[in-house]
Design an enzyme around this catalytic site. Structure first.
Site, PDB file in Angstrom:
ATOM      1  N   ILE A 105       2.274  19.072  -6.142  1.00 21.54           N
ATOM      2  CA  ILE A 105       3.201  18.365  -5.251  1.00 21.54           C
ATOM      3  C   ILE A 105       4.521  19.142  -5.185  1.00 21.54           C
ATOM      4  O   ILE A 105       5.096  19.338  -4.116  1.00 21.54           O
ATOM      5  CB  ILE A 105       3.427  16.908  -5.713  1.00 21.54           C
ATOM      6  CG1 ILE A 105       2.087  16.140  -5.763  1.00 21.54           C
ATOM      7  CG2 ILE A 105       4.402  16.182  -4.776  1.00 21.54           C
ATOM      8  CD1 ILE A 105       2.156  14.731  -6.317  1.00 21.54           C
ATOM      9  N   THR A 156       4.894   7.581 -10.235  1.00 22.40           N
ATOM     10  CA  THR A 156       3.517   7.281  -9.847  1.00 22.40           C
ATOM     11  C   THR A 156       3.281   5.779  -9.721  1.00 22.40           C
ATOM     12  O   THR A 156       3.929   4.991 -10.420  1.00 22.40           O
ATOM     13  CB  THR A 156       2.566   7.853 -10.918  1.00 22.40           C
ATOM     14  OG1 THR A 156       1.254   7.351 -10.691  1.00 22.40           O
ATOM     15  CG2 THR A 156       2.979   7.454 -12.329  1.00 22.40           C
ATOM     16  N   ASP A 157       2.309   5.411  -8.896  1.00 23.29           N
ATOM     17  CA  ASP A 157       1.938   3.992  -8.814  1.00 23.29           C
ATOM     18  C   ASP A 157       1.209   3.514 -10.077  1.00 23.29           C
ATOM     19  O   ASP A 157       1.031   2.310 -10.282  1.00 23.29           O
ATOM     20  CB  ASP A 157       1.071   3.724  -7.568  1.00 23.29           C
ATOM     21  CG  ASP A 157      -0.219   4.523  -7.528  1.00 23.29           C
ATOM     22  OD1 ASP A 157      -0.471   5.324  -8.453  1.00 23.29           O
ATOM     23  OD2 ASP A 157      -0.994   4.341  -6.554  1.00 23.29           O
ATOM     24  N   GLU A 158       0.787   4.464 -10.940  1.00 24.84           N
ATOM     25  CA  GLU A 158       0.040   4.061 -12.136  1.00 24.84           C
ATOM     26  C   GLU A 158       0.893   3.256 -13.119  1.00 24.84           C
ATOM     27  O   GLU A 158       0.358   2.598 -14.007  1.00 24.84           O
ATOM     28  CB  GLU A 158      -0.547   5.283 -12.846  1.00 24.84           C
ATOM     29  CG  GLU A 158      -1.538   6.009 -11.965  1.00 24.84           C
ATOM     30  CD  GLU A 158      -2.476   6.932 -12.715  1.00 24.84           C
ATOM     31  OE1 GLU A 158      -2.541   6.845 -13.947  1.00 24.84           O
ATOM     32  OE2 GLU A 158      -3.149   7.732 -12.049  1.00 24.84           O
ATOM     33  N   TYR A 194      -0.690   8.621 -20.067  1.00 25.72           N
ATOM     34  CA  TYR A 194       0.037   9.251 -18.949  1.00 25.72           C
ATOM     35  C   TYR A 194       0.948   8.241 -18.268  1.00 25.72           C
ATOM     36  O   TYR A 194       2.159   8.469 -18.101  1.00 25.72           O
ATOM     37  CB  TYR A 194      -0.952   9.843 -17.924  1.00 25.72           C
ATOM     38  CG  TYR A 194      -0.311  10.085 -16.581  1.00 25.72           C
ATOM     39  CD1 TYR A 194       0.666  11.068 -16.419  1.00 25.72           C
ATOM     40  CD2 TYR A 194      -0.655   9.303 -15.463  1.00 25.72           C
ATOM     41  CE1 TYR A 194       1.287  11.270 -15.186  1.00 25.72           C
ATOM     42  CE2 TYR A 194      -0.044   9.502 -14.235  1.00 25.72           C
ATOM     43  CZ  TYR A 194       0.932  10.481 -14.099  1.00 25.72           C
ATOM     44  OH  TYR A 194       1.549  10.664 -12.887  1.00 25.72           O
ATOM     45  N   LYS A 200       5.111   7.938 -17.895  1.00 26.71           N
ATOM     46  CA  LYS A 200       5.851   7.903 -16.625  1.00 26.71           C
ATOM     47  C   LYS A 200       6.668   6.600 -16.512  1.00 26.71           C
ATOM     48  O   LYS A 200       7.789   6.607 -16.007  1.00 26.71           O
ATOM     49  CB  LYS A 200       4.900   8.035 -15.429  1.00 26.71           C
ATOM     50  CG  LYS A 200       4.269   9.406 -15.271  1.00 26.71           C
ATOM     51  CD  LYS A 200       5.263  10.531 -15.014  1.00 26.71           C
ATOM     52  CE  LYS A 200       5.803  10.555 -13.617  1.00 26.71           C
ATOM     53  NZ  LYS A 200       6.654  11.754 -13.374  1.00 26.71           N
ATOM     54  N   ASN A 240     -14.321   5.633  -5.335  1.00 24.28           N
ATOM     55  CA  ASN A 240     -14.630   7.021  -5.711  1.00 24.28           C
ATOM     56  C   ASN A 240     -16.010   7.460  -5.227  1.00 24.28           C
ATOM     57  O   ASN A 240     -16.191   8.585  -4.759  1.00 24.28           O
ATOM     58  CB  ASN A 240     -14.568   7.191  -7.231  1.00 24.28           C
ATOM     59  CG  ASN A 240     -13.166   7.020  -7.771  1.00 24.28           C
ATOM     60  OD1 ASN A 240     -12.189   7.163  -7.034  1.00 24.28           O
ATOM     61  ND2 ASN A 240     -13.054   6.697  -9.044  1.00 24.28           N
TER      62      ASN A 240
HETATM   63  C1  LIG Z   1     -11.432  13.968 -12.458  1.00 26.83           C
HETATM   64  C2  LIG Z   1     -12.377  12.833 -12.157  1.00 26.83           C
HETATM   65  C3  LIG Z   1     -11.890  11.623 -11.743  1.00 26.83           C
HETATM   66  N1  LIG Z   1     -12.744  10.583 -11.493  1.00 26.83           N
HETATM   67  C4  LIG Z   1     -12.169   9.302 -11.042  1.00 26.83           C
HETATM   68  C5  LIG Z   1     -11.063   8.736 -11.898  1.00 26.83           C
HETATM   69  C6  LIG Z   1     -10.193   8.006 -10.872  1.00 26.83           C
HETATM   70  O1  LIG Z   1     -10.708   6.700 -10.650  1.00 26.83           O
HETATM   71  C7  LIG Z   1     -10.333   8.841  -9.610  1.00 26.83           C
HETATM   72  C8  LIG Z   1      -9.218   9.834  -9.393  1.00 26.83           C
HETATM   73  O2  LIG Z   1      -9.045  10.526 -10.610  1.00 26.83           O
HETATM   74  P1  LIG Z   1      -7.931  11.650 -10.766  1.00 26.83           P
HETATM   75  O3  LIG Z   1      -8.109  12.641  -9.667  1.00 26.83           O
HETATM   76  O4  LIG Z   1      -7.990  12.133 -12.172  1.00 26.83           O
HETATM   77  O5  LIG Z   1      -6.593  10.865 -10.453  1.00 26.83           O
HETATM   78  P2  LIG Z   1      -5.968   9.504 -11.076  1.00 26.83           P
HETATM   79  O6  LIG Z   1      -6.420   9.284 -12.455  1.00 26.83           O
HETATM   80  O7  LIG Z   1      -6.189   8.422 -10.087  1.00 26.83           O
HETATM   81  O8  LIG Z   1      -4.436   9.938 -11.126  1.00 26.83           O
HETATM   82  C9  LIG Z   1      -3.807  10.703 -10.069  1.00 26.83           C
HETATM   83  O9  LIG Z   1      -3.067   9.862  -9.214  1.00 26.83           O
HETATM   84  C10 LIG Z   1      -1.885   9.306  -9.763  1.00 26.83           C
HETATM   85  C11 LIG Z   1      -1.264   8.438  -8.689  1.00 26.83           C
HETATM   86  O10 LIG Z   1      -2.043   7.293  -8.540  1.00 26.83           O
HETATM   87  C12 LIG Z   1      -0.964  10.403 -10.274  1.00 26.83           C
HETATM   88  O11 LIG Z   1       0.163   9.825 -10.872  1.00 26.83           O
HETATM   89  C13 LIG Z   1      -1.709  11.251 -11.301  1.00 26.83           C
HETATM   90  O12 LIG Z   1      -0.899  12.289 -11.765  1.00 26.83           O
HETATM   91  C14 LIG Z   1      -2.952  11.806 -10.648  1.00 26.83           C
HETATM   92  O13 LIG Z   1      -3.683  12.557 -11.600  1.00 26.83           O
HETATM   93  O14 LIG Z   1     -11.567   9.556  -9.763  1.00 26.83           O
HETATM   94  C15 LIG Z   1     -14.112  10.737 -11.612  1.00 26.83           C
HETATM   95  O15 LIG Z   1     -14.899   9.789 -11.348  1.00 26.83           O
HETATM   96  N2  LIG Z   1     -14.592  11.943 -12.035  1.00 26.83           N
HETATM   97  C16 LIG Z   1     -13.784  13.001 -12.319  1.00 26.83           C
HETATM   98  O16 LIG Z   1     -14.286  14.080 -12.718  1.00 26.83           O
END
Ligand SMILES: Cc1cn([C@H]2C[C@H](O)[C@@H](COP(=O)(O)OP(=O)(O)O[C@H]3O[C@H](CO)[C@@H](O)[C@H](O)[C@H]3O)O2)c(=O)[nH]c1=O
Length: 353
Positions: A18, A135-137, A160, A164, A259
């Site tokens: 970002i 972040t919204d998290e 995480y 934040k 997802n």
């Molecule tokens: C990497 C990975 C992720 N996932 C799932 C977990 C989550 O429900 C969704 C998105 O995962 P991620 O891409 O890791 O993103 P998420 O945990 O939502 O967090 C992101 O979005 C956030 C904002 O919501 C940011 O603050 C974070 O920095 C950013 O990493 O996909 C899978 O099912 N398989 C995977 O291998």
């Protein structure tokens, strides 16, 4: 903060995903500003992300760690910043589960160091502004319905998001206690070019190209709200210049996807791009052990930023995904580069198909 006079702006974490889009946006939109990019260049920070602006007259890069108070204080005293846009952070939830302390170190300790340096800057320049990108998290998880608003109570569930949330609280506390002028924004999931391939969209694009398994956590029925990164950069510009002091703005895409549905969509789009038979990439989907503490659903009510600052996303998901996939297909060298070293070690440990 008015836009017409020259300014010195510090963007932290500008070599990250970002951050690099925000640096590019500011360098190109404000030729009369000087943009300083401070980044320690961890595994997720890469100056290749900024090749197109690295020689711009109004851009400088400083390699350094926000945790190093001596370094940040020195930088602040030399550059006389008018504002800080703070994006430097450890950002990957899975990494925070295996190494929470490094998230405390950068996201909490690093932020407090920057806040301390900013207090000195305000003494010389009462128009100084500290902008924390969050972040919204921090709000925790939603059920099947509802949206996060700026008044949703904080309830972080991962190390995480706890880090934040803590840094958001510190920023607000510095506003209350020391009168530091600040704004905060909390954004939903971003996607786009230069996204490090540990996050869902770039990881799966990369794995589809290489015909590797797509590790869907749990049953895949988790929902995220996706926002194209350049729309986020435009929102950050507005909040920085026109957001009200001491306020929080939520930024989201009004674009919720489970997802598993998103994974199938990526498979279909990639099959077409790669001239593979329909259904080829879906065979790569592998359901794996769930992420501990996995938040079910994030979705943002971005009506405040729309109402007050006139922002709304401009890139449709269809267009954004097309641009993103094309970028990864055209930038295999970037992918090879960033997936060497630490990435290989990390993923060998995490996902044994
Ligand atoms: C990497 C990975 C992720 N996932 C799932 C977990 C989550 O429900 C969704 C998105 O995962 P991620 O891409 O890791 O993103 P998420 O945990 O939502 O967090 C992101 O979005 C956030 C904002 O919501 C940011 O603050 C974070 O920095 C950013 O990493 O996909 C899978 O099912 N398989 C995977 O291998």
């Amino acid at each position: 903060m008015e836009k017409n006079t020259p300014k010195h702006i510090l963007i932290t974490g500008g070599a990250g995903f970002i951050g690099s889009h925000v640096v590019r946006h500011f360098v190109n939109s404000y030729p009369h500003y000087h943009i300083y990019n401070l980044d320690v260049l961890t595994y997720a920070g890469n100056l290749e992300n900024l090749k197109d602006v690295e020689n711009a007259q109004n851009y400088s890069f400083a390699k350094g760690d926000i945790v190093d108070a001596g370094f940040t204080n020195d930088l602040f005293s030399k550059a006389k910043f008018d504002g800080v846009i703070h994006l430097a952070a450890e950002s990957h939830v899975d990494r925070s589960i295996s190494d929470p302390l490094s998230f405390v170190r950068t996201n909490v300790f690093g932020t407090v160091n920057l806040l301390n340096a900013s207090l000195e800057a305000v003494k010389e320049n009462p128009n100084f502004r500290f902008y924390h990108i969050s972040t919204d998290e921090v709000y925790g998880t939603l059920g099947e319905t509802g949206l996060f608003t700026e008044t949703t109570p904080y309830s972080p569930n991962s190390p995480y998001s706890a880090s934040k949330a803590s840094s958001d609280h510190f920023v607000r506390a510095y506003g209350e206690t020391y009168g530091l002028p600040f704004v905060i924004s909390n954004s939903s999931n971003n996607y786009g070019p230069n996204h490090f391939p540990e996050k869902l969209i770039p990881l799966f694009i990369n794995n589809i190209i290489q015909k590797k398994p797509l590790p869907v956590y749990g049953d895949g029925n988790y929902t995220r709200d996706w926002l194209y990164v350049e729309d986020h950069a435009a929102a950050i510009d507005l909040v920085f210049h026109e957001g009200r002091d001491g306020e929080t703005y939520n930024i989201g895409g009004f674009n919720e996807w489970k997802n598993i549905d998103l994974t199938k969509l990526l498979c279909q789009l990639m099959d077409k791009k790669l001239n593979r038979l329909e259904g080829t990439s879906e065979k790569l989907i592998t359901f794996v052990k769930d992420r501990p503490g996995h938040d079910l659903r994030y979705a943002i009510d971005a009506s405040k930023i729309n109402r007050e600052l006139g922002w709304k996303p401009s890139v449709t998901f269809e267009e954004g995904l097309e641009r993103t996939i094309d970028w990864y297909l055209d930038n295999q060298e970037w992918l090879d580069h960033v997936t060497s070293g630490d990435y290989k070690l990390y993923y060998q440990k995490q996902y044994q198909p």
